[in-house]
Motif scaffolding. Structure first.
Motif, PDB file in Angstrom:
ATOM      1  N   ALA A  21      26.812 -31.596  -4.920  1.00 59.94           N
ATOM      2  CA  ALA A  21      25.653 -32.254  -5.530  1.00 59.94           C
ATOM      3  C   ALA A  21      24.398 -32.122  -4.671  1.00 59.94           C
ATOM      4  O   ALA A  21      23.386 -32.731  -4.960  1.00 59.94           O
ATOM      5  N   THR A  22      24.460 -31.331  -3.619  1.00 56.65           N
ATOM      6  CA  THR A  22      23.278 -31.165  -2.773  1.00 56.65           C
ATOM      7  C   THR A  22      22.768 -29.732  -2.865  1.00 56.65           C
ATOM      8  O   THR A  22      23.544 -28.778  -2.796  1.00 56.65           O
ATOM      9  N   VAL A  23      21.486 -29.629  -3.044  1.00 63.86           N
ATOM     10  CA  VAL A  23      20.880 -28.313  -3.232  1.00 63.86           C
ATOM     11  C   VAL A  23      19.757 -28.160  -2.218  1.00 63.86           C
ATOM     12  O   VAL A  23      19.004 -29.104  -1.985  1.00 63.86           O
ATOM     13  N   ILE A  24      19.657 -26.976  -1.592  1.00 60.73           N
ATOM     14  CA  ILE A  24      18.517 -26.706  -0.710  1.00 60.73           C
ATOM     15  C   ILE A  24      17.568 -25.774  -1.460  1.00 60.73           C
ATOM     16  O   ILE A  24      17.978 -24.733  -1.989  1.00 60.73           O
ATOM     17  N   VAL A  25      16.326 -26.204  -1.520  1.00 60.57           N
ATOM     18  CA  VAL A  25      15.326 -25.407  -2.227  1.00 60.57           C
ATOM     19  C   VAL A  25      14.317 -24.893  -1.205  1.00 60.57           C
ATOM     20  O   VAL A  25      13.906 -25.641  -0.305  1.00 60.57           O
ATOM     21  N   ARG A  26      13.947 -23.648  -1.352  1.00 61.23           N
ATOM     22  CA  ARG A  26      12.962 -23.086  -0.438  1.00 61.23           C
ATOM     23  C   ARG A  26      11.626 -23.008  -1.160  1.00 61.23           C
ATOM     24  O   ARG A  26      11.542 -22.529  -2.287  1.00 61.23           O
ATOM     25  N   ILE A  27      10.599 -23.486  -0.488  1.00 58.02           N
ATOM     26  CA  ILE A  27       9.268 -23.491  -1.106  1.00 58.02           C
ATOM     27  C   ILE A  27       8.302 -22.710  -0.225  1.00 58.02           C
ATOM     28  O   ILE A  27       8.110 -23.048   0.948  1.00 58.02           O
ATOM     29  N   ASP A  28       7.740 -21.682  -0.783  1.00 61.86           N
ATOM     30  CA  ASP A  28       6.834 -20.864   0.021  1.00 61.86           C
ATOM     31  C   ASP A  28       5.375 -21.229  -0.182  1.00 61.86           C
ATOM     32  O   ASP A  28       4.531 -20.951   0.653  1.00 61.86           O
ATOM     33  N   ASP A  29       5.110 -21.879  -1.310  1.00 59.82           N
ATOM     34  CA  ASP A  29       3.729 -22.230  -1.642  1.00 59.82           C
ATOM     35  C   ASP A  29       3.369 -23.549  -0.945  1.00 59.82           C
ATOM     36  O   ASP A  29       3.806 -24.619  -1.360  1.00 59.82           O
ATOM     37  N   VAL A  30       2.582 -23.444   0.121  1.00 59.38           N
ATOM     38  CA  VAL A  30       2.311 -24.634   0.929  1.00 59.38           C
ATOM     39  C   VAL A  30       1.597 -25.747   0.156  1.00 59.38           C
ATOM     40  O   VAL A  30       1.989 -26.911   0.243  1.00 59.38           O
ATOM     41  N   PRO A  31       0.591 -25.471  -0.662  1.00 56.10           N
ATOM     42  CA  PRO A  31      -0.041 -26.563  -1.430  1.00 56.10           C
ATOM     43  C   PRO A  31       0.973 -27.292  -2.320  1.00 56.10           C
ATOM     44  O   PRO A  31       0.927 -28.517  -2.455  1.00 56.10           O
ATOM     45  N   LYS A  32       1.879 -26.535  -2.909  1.00 56.95           N
ATOM     46  CA  LYS A  32       2.895 -27.181  -3.759  1.00 56.95           C
ATOM     47  C   LYS A  32       3.823 -28.050  -2.917  1.00 56.95           C
ATOM     48  O   LYS A  32       4.237 -29.126  -3.333  1.00 56.95           O
ATOM     49  N   LEU A  33       4.130 -27.569  -1.747  1.00 52.24           N
ATOM     50  CA  LEU A  33       5.001 -28.336  -0.861  1.00 52.24           C
ATOM     51  C   LEU A  33       4.346 -29.664  -0.509  1.00 52.24           C
ATOM     52  O   LEU A  33       4.977 -30.710  -0.477  1.00 52.24           O
ATOM     53  N   ARG A  34       3.048 -29.606  -0.256  1.00 48.16           N
ATOM     54  CA  ARG A  34       2.331 -30.832   0.137  1.00 48.16           C
ATOM     55  C   ARG A  34       2.395 -31.892  -0.954  1.00 48.16           C
ATOM     56  O   ARG A  34       2.353 -33.078  -0.685  1.00 48.16           O
ATOM     57  N   SER A  35       2.451 -31.451  -2.200  1.00 45.38           N
ATOM     58  CA  SER A  35       2.461 -32.425  -3.301  1.00 45.38           C
ATOM     59  C   SER A  35       3.828 -33.081  -3.446  1.00 45.38           C
ATOM     60  O   SER A  35       4.002 -34.048  -4.181  1.00 45.38           O
ATOM     61  N   LEU A  36       4.799 -32.549  -2.746  1.00 50.89           N
ATOM     62  CA  LEU A  36       6.165 -33.062  -2.892  1.00 50.89           C
ATOM     63  C   LEU A  36       6.426 -34.179  -1.888  1.00 50.89           C
ATOM     64  O   LEU A  36       5.951 -34.133  -0.763  1.00 50.89           O
ATOM     65  N   GLN A  37       7.163 -35.209  -2.317  1.00 50.88           N
ATOM     66  CA  GLN A  37       7.479 -36.310  -1.407  1.00 50.88           C
ATOM     67  C   GLN A  37       8.935 -36.713  -1.542  1.00 50.88           C
ATOM     68  O   GLN A  37       9.534 -36.530  -2.597  1.00 50.88           O
ATOM     69  N   VAL A  38       9.429 -37.293  -0.484  1.00 48.09           N
ATOM     70  CA  VAL A  38      10.794 -37.811  -0.516  1.00 48.09           C
ATOM     71  C   VAL A  38      10.892 -38.853  -1.628  1.00 48.09           C
ATOM     72  O   VAL A  38       9.937 -39.592  -1.879  1.00 48.09           O
ATOM     73  N   ASN A  39      12.034 -38.874  -2.300  1.00 46.18           N
ATOM     74  CA  ASN A  39      12.318 -39.773  -3.424  1.00 46.18           C
ATOM     75  C   ASN A  39      11.645 -39.375  -4.729  1.00 46.18           C
ATOM     76  O   ASN A  39      11.771 -40.072  -5.724  1.00 46.18           O
ATOM     77  N   ARG A  40      10.907 -38.256  -4.714  1.00 40.54           N
ATOM     78  CA  ARG A  40      10.388 -37.767  -5.986  1.00 40.54           C
ATOM     79  C   ARG A  40      11.483 -37.055  -6.755  1.00 40.54           C
ATOM     80  O   ARG A  40      12.475 -36.609  -6.194  1.00 40.54           O
ATOM     81  N   LEU A  41      11.266 -36.937  -8.041  1.00 39.94           N
ATOM     82  CA  LEU A  41      12.245 -36.250  -8.863  1.00 39.94           C
ATOM     83  C   LEU A  41      11.872 -34.783  -9.025  1.00 39.94           C
ATOM     84  O   LEU A  41      10.692 -34.438  -9.084  1.00 39.94           O
ATOM     85  N   VAL A  42      12.885 -33.947  -9.099  1.00 36.27           N
ATOM     86  CA  VAL A  42      12.659 -32.533  -9.400  1.00 36.27           C
ATOM     87  C   VAL A  42      13.621 -32.102 -10.499  1.00 36.27           C
ATOM     88  O   VAL A  42      14.635 -32.757 -10.767  1.00 36.27           O
ATOM     89  N   VAL A  43      13.272 -30.992 -11.122  1.00 38.80           N
ATOM     90  CA  VAL A  43      14.102 -30.426 -12.191  1.00 38.80           C
ATOM     91  C   VAL A  43      14.583 -29.061 -11.709  1.00 38.80           C
ATOM     92  O   VAL A  43      13.797 -28.284 -11.172  1.00 38.80           O
ATOM     93  N   LEU A  44      15.864 -28.799 -11.894  1.00 38.69           N
ATOM     94  CA  LEU A  44      16.409 -27.497 -11.508  1.00 38.69           C
ATOM     95  C   LEU A  44      16.940 -26.797 -12.738  1.00 38.69           C
ATOM     96  O   LEU A  44      17.599 -27.427 -13.588  1.00 38.69           O
TER      97      LEU A  44
END
Ligand SMILES: Nc1ncnc2c1ncn2[C@@H]1O[C@H](COP(=O)(O)OP(=O)(O)O)[C@@H](O)[C@H]1O
Ligand SMILES: [Mg+2]
Length: 580
Positions: A21-44
């Motif tokens: 149930a654990t997934v590691i996601v790699r994010i290369d787009d730094v502005p997008k990374l900045r918008s992400l926060q712990v406890n936010r929801l994501v869709v895979l």
């Protein structure tokens, strides 16, 4: 049409590794990374068409590649990036576009896991709002219970399923000042708007007197001043006569357990009460009831008759051997019981239990009480369906007996209604640690615990829902708390209390426990079957705020005019009535 229609270009990044149930996601787009926060929801992206996996961001790391030997799966061609940004996501469920005739169904199960390189998207804005509505399972036109907004996306209104919240009980916990009473007021205001609402609030400190509107019916347990003024239920004043107490409750009130004669006293009292009830029923011509009633049946009886019977036995002489009289079996053994009974009966603060008037002795009187406590609001103009009972004048040592008497009354009536005729009722237990304690220190507390345990275990069958509210969850009866399937946890600083709340969290969400001490005032972690998706919610403020009992020391000390009439207080104390 999926509510989660994303374009590939919207992707935050791609899945690098998957582990149950654990997934590691790699994010290369730094502005997008900045918008992400712990406890936010994501869709895979799921490997199955028509499904999306929903996850919660657990951890975000940004590491320079040179130092990051363990990121072996990063291909050398990607070394053009000086850093690798990794996001750890816990999968919490699946959103399925279509299940039979239903569209957008969320399940807490994971039928698939994402594939390597699957896209990961942020769940926010309109998509999040729509997703939250799916989560509450009552999206569309049903009655939705709105708690407030989703902390990490204030644009998304957070709903809970009003059926499930009360069906399987709920607890509201949080340190003092964290916002429990405001949250409760928020819930009550929405309930009060429903045409046939039915709720009873045990308002221990008289905090909810400020809630206004047709949907509320304010009642208070009679205090000495009410007794003097002969106020009754028509004035919103409740009398709760002693004959509504169960036998066990009466015993805990009148028999001192440490007395060596306690078992005798309890037995004699039981006989005397049954006799007094029999006399009452006989005199009233209730032959049908007479044949079947028990000591716990809600039948009025004369406390004076019981007292007389006890007094007679306490001095009884019986014929002995040789024509001489000897002392009866209970001679002198009941004196302390009689004394306690007389002193309670004469206690002005207990006037609601021992009303001087005879109205509460009427056979039909109970109908009026039950109607006031359990009636929903059937028509406009009727008294409200949310009954707020102010217990602030009830002495604390017998508070458990009196609150549980009302709870038992509500539960028994529901139980004796035919199943089709039951109108569900929710009992809001504010300051529950005061009358549903984990450690019973008195017979009164034991009685109350038994009543509430029963409701916690069997209430669902009879349409009785509990909402347990407390600042000390560790001091609330464990059985009752563990029966609550919905948790509204506000800021909680005490370690023992945090431990209790952690145990209520599902295993996969154990990490949420870390959030308890850092929640803001008015912010709650909501977990349970009413919400499906564990979320951090900023509770919206109620229209009318509960009355805070907090006194501002510094401000009052600084106030040049502040005064208080101490003589009046002494006068009131002596007369056991607030002298105005
Ligand atoms: N949802 C909220 N939004 C903003 N402020 C809040 C909220 N809930 C509580 N507060 C603030 O916190 C104070 C204490 O709240 P209260 O509900 O009385 O706490 P508790 O019942 O947990 O002791 C309130 O007087 C108010 O100023
Ligand atoms: Mg409070």
């Amino acid at each position: 049409m999926s509510i989660l229609a994303y374009a590939d270009a919207d992707a935050l990044g791609r899945v690098l590794s998957v582990d149950t149930a654990t997934v590691i996601v790699r994010i290369d787009d730094v502005p997008k990374l900045r918008s992400l926060q712990v406890n936010r929801l994501v869709v895979l992206q799921s490997s199955l068409a028509g499904q999306h996996l929903i996850g919660i961001v657990q951890k975000i790391t940004r590491t320079a590649i040179e130092e990051k030997a363990e990121v072996a799966d990063v291909e050398s061609s990607e070394l053009v990036h000086p850093e690798v940004n990794l996001v750890r996501v816990t999968l919490i469920g699946t959103l399925i576009d279509q299940v039979g005739a239903k569209s957008n169904v969320f399940r807490r199960t994971l039928e698939t896991v994402p594939e390597i390189d699957a896209n990961c998207f942020a769940l926010e804005g309109d998509k999040l709002t729509r997703f939250m509505q799916v989560i509450s399972a009552v999206s569309g036109d049903g009655h939705r219970l709105s708690l407030g907004v989703y902390t990490l996306d204030p644009a998304a209104e957070a709903f809970v399923n009003g059926n499930k919240l009360f069906q399987r009980h709920a607890v509201v916990v949080g340190s003092t000042g964290s916002g429990k009473s405001w949250t409760t007021a928020r819930l009550l205001e929405q309930i009060a708007q429903l045409d046939n609402a039915n709720a009873i609030v045990f308002d221990i400190h008289g905090e909810y007197g400020s809630l206004k509107g047709d949907g509320f019916h304010h009642l208070r347990v009679a205090g000495p001043a009410d007794i003097e003024a002969h106020r009754s239920i028509a004035d919103g004043v409740l009398h709760l006569p002693y004959w509504l107490l169960s036998y066990e409750a009466l015993v805990s009130m009148f028999v001192d357990r440490s007395d060596q004669n306690a078992p005798n006293q309890a037995m004699v009292m039981s006989r005397a009460i049954v006799q007094a009830k029999t006399d009452y029923l006989t005199k009233g011509g209730h032959a049908d009831v007479l044949a079947n009633f028990t000591i716990d049946s809600p039948v009025p009886f004369a406390i004076d008759a019981v007292l007389l019977a006890l007094e007679a036995l306490d001095v009884e002489m019986v014929p002995g051997s040789g024509g001489r009289e000897k002392q009866g079996d209970f001679h002198g053994k009941l004196s302390r019981l009689i004394q306690r009974l007389e002193s309670k009966r004469g206690d002005r603060r207990l006037g609601f239990l021992f009303p001087g008037t005879t109205a509460t002795q009427d056979y039909g009187w109970l109908d009026g009480l039950v109607a006031a406590l359990l009636a929903g609001r059937k028509a406009k103009g009727d008294k409200g369906g949310v009954k707020i009972i102010d217990f602030s004048e009830v002495p604390s040592d017998i508070l458990p007996l009196i609150v549980s008497m009302v709870a038992r009354l509500a539960f028994s009536v529901q139980q004796w209604l035919p199943s089709g005729a039951r109108h569900p009722v929710a009992l809001f237990c504010d300051e529950a640690h005061l009358y549903i304690p984990e450690n019973a220190s008195s017979g009164a507390a034991e009685n109350s615990i038994a009543v509430f345990e029963r409701i916690a275990k069997e209430g669902r069958k009879y349409g009785v829902g509990l909402v347990v509210i407390s600042q000390r969850p560790a001091e609330v009866n464990r059985t009752v708390v563990s029966q609550c399937n919905n948790l509204i946890a506000m800021r909680l600083t005490n370690g023992e209390d945090q431990a209790v709340v952690r145990r209520l969290l599902p295993d996969s969400l154990g990490g949420f426990g870390d959030l308890l001490p850092v929640l803001d005032t008015g912010e709650a972690l909501v977990v349970g079957d009413a919400i499906l998706l564990p979320t951090r919610i900023r509770i919206a403020t109620p229209t009318n705020e509960p009355l805070s009992g907090t006194i501002d020391f510094w401000d009052r000390w600084a106030d040049a005019k502040a005064s208080s009439d101490l003589g009046q207080a002494i006068d009131s104390w002596r007369r056991q009535t607030v002298v105005k």
